[in-house]
Write a protein that holds these residues in place. Structure first.
Motif, short mmCIF file in Angstrom:
data_model
loop_
_atom_site.label_atom_id
_atom_site.label_comp_id
_atom_site.label_asym_id
_atom_site.label_seq_id
_atom_site.Cartn_x
_atom_site.Cartn_y
_atom_site.Cartn_z
N UNK A 191 0.83 -1.21 0.00
CA UNK A 191 0.00 0.00 0.00
C UNK A 191 0.87 1.26 0.00
N UNK A 192 1.96 1.23 0.74
CA UNK A 192 2.85 2.39 0.78
C UNK A 192 3.40 2.71 -0.60
N UNK A 193 3.82 1.69 -1.33
CA UNK A 193 4.34 1.92 -2.68
C UNK A 193 3.27 2.53 -3.56
N UNK A 194 2.08 1.99 -3.55
CA UNK A 194 1.01 2.49 -4.41
C UNK A 194 0.64 3.92 -4.05
N UNK A 195 0.58 4.22 -2.77
CA UNK A 195 0.12 5.54 -2.33
C UNK A 195 1.17 6.63 -2.50
N UNK A 196 2.43 6.25 -2.66
CA UNK A 196 3.48 7.26 -2.79
C UNK A 196 3.87 7.51 -4.25
N UNK A 197 3.20 6.88 -5.20
CA UNK A 197 3.44 7.20 -6.60
C UNK A 197 2.70 8.50 -6.92
N UNK A 198 3.44 9.51 -7.39
CA UNK A 198 2.87 10.85 -7.47
C UNK A 198 2.23 11.16 -8.82
N UNK A 199 2.36 10.27 -9.78
CA UNK A 199 1.67 10.47 -11.06
C UNK A 199 1.04 9.16 -11.49
N UNK A 205 8.51 14.13 -9.86
CA UNK A 205 7.06 14.12 -9.97
C UNK A 205 6.57 15.13 -11.01
N UNK A 206 7.15 16.32 -11.01
CA UNK A 206 6.76 17.34 -11.99
C UNK A 206 7.09 16.88 -13.41
N UNK A 207 8.30 16.35 -13.59
CA UNK A 207 8.69 15.89 -14.92
C UNK A 207 7.83 14.72 -15.37
N UNK A 208 7.50 13.82 -14.46
CA UNK A 208 6.65 12.70 -14.81
C UNK A 208 5.26 13.17 -15.26
N UNK A 209 4.73 14.16 -14.56
CA UNK A 209 3.43 14.71 -14.96
C UNK A 209 3.51 15.34 -16.35
N UNK A 210 4.62 16.00 -16.64
CA UNK A 210 4.79 16.59 -17.97
C UNK A 210 4.96 15.49 -19.03
N UNK A 211 5.60 14.40 -18.65
CA UNK A 211 5.81 13.30 -19.60
C UNK A 211 4.49 12.69 -20.04
N UNK A 212 3.50 12.71 -19.16
CA UNK A 212 2.21 12.10 -19.51
C UNK A 212 1.57 12.77 -20.72
N UNK A 213 1.94 14.03 -20.98
CA UNK A 213 1.38 14.74 -22.15
C UNK A 213 2.48 15.18 -23.11
N UNK A 214 3.66 14.57 -23.00
CA UNK A 214 4.75 14.91 -23.91
C UNK A 214 4.33 14.62 -25.35
N UNK A 215 4.68 15.54 -26.25
CA UNK A 215 4.20 15.45 -27.63
C UNK A 215 4.62 14.14 -28.29
N UNK A 216 5.88 13.80 -28.18
CA UNK A 216 6.38 12.58 -28.82
C UNK A 216 7.25 11.87 -27.81
#
Length: 241
Positions: free
Chosen positions: A94-102, A225-236
């Protein structure tokens, strides 16, 4: 006065050593090759465009995120699986799942956990090991994250925790270097130099992970976390995270 040298630790049995090598292999069918864990977007947004920058990025990720988070979980989950402590296993999962920020980082650990559970189920079914299959069923019901699944895969070996963590960390390092070869991009020789640098500091990361109590285990990495969130909508992109 001469002193006797301390006796070396007993050799790891061949079956256990081979299992650790197998678990560390990029050929393990868990999909690790399809993730860059933020490296791909770091190439575009954080200046990770050279061999030196990629090496520094991966060193920081090893010591600031892996050693303080997932590797500590592997160590603690290994002990819990061996003790049959299902409640402790669930709490760590549960700790692993809950600490994933994106979303993408959570999907990564869940997908790799399921894939490793499937691989273990097939291995133990082929061997006719009913007790091991029962543990895999408990793992699958969590649903599993990758560090907790990896701990179960290693729990039935005779390996010490530090050896298990070295295998886990080297598998992570090799996958990340392969991601750097494609994303930066880099040549094979550069990749081997980066892997050598990572390998030289893996024992320090393992030692740190092993001594962490629950209160000091963490997944605080705001830039990732910020970069991962940006990666989710990265153009290519090439990778799923």
């Amino acid at each position: 006065m001469a002193h006797d040298a301390p006796a070396p630790p007993p050799a790891l049995p061949a079956a256990s050593l081979l299992q650790l090598i197998w678990l560390a292999s990029p050929a393990l069918p868990v999909g690790g090759f399809s993730y860059s864990e933020g490296l791909e977007i770091a190439v575009e947004r954080a200046g990770v465009t050279t061999e030196a920058a990629a090496a520094e990025w991966l060193q920081e990720q090893l010591h600031l995120t892996q050693a303080r988070g997932d590797m500590a979980v592997v160590h603690q989950a290994l002990a819990a699986w061996r003790a049959g402590d299902a409640q402790r296993v669930r709490a760590l999962n549960d700790w692993v799942r809950h600490t994933r920020e994106t979303s993408e980082l959570r999907l990564q650990t869940e997908q790799m956990g399921r894939s490793l559970a499937d691989w273990l189920r097939n291995q133990h079914r082929h061997a006719g090991d009913a007790e091991a299959l029962a543990d895999v069923a408990r793992l699958a019901a969590l649903p599993p994250t990758y560090p907790v699944a990896f701990a179960l895969a290693a729990a039935r070996t005779e390996a010490r925790s530090d050896d298990v963590l070295l295998a886990y960390a080297f598998g992570w390092a090799e996958n990340m270097v392969q991601a750097a070869l494609k994303a930066v991009p880099l040549g094979q020789s550069a990749g081997q130099r980066i892997l050598a640098q990572l390998a030289s500091t893996l024992p320090r990361a393992v030692a740190h992970a092993i001594q962490l109590p629950d209160a000091d285990r963490q997944a605080f990495s705001p830039m990732l976390a910020v970069l991962s969130a940006q990666h989710e909508t990265q153009y290519s992109r090439l990778f799923r995270s």
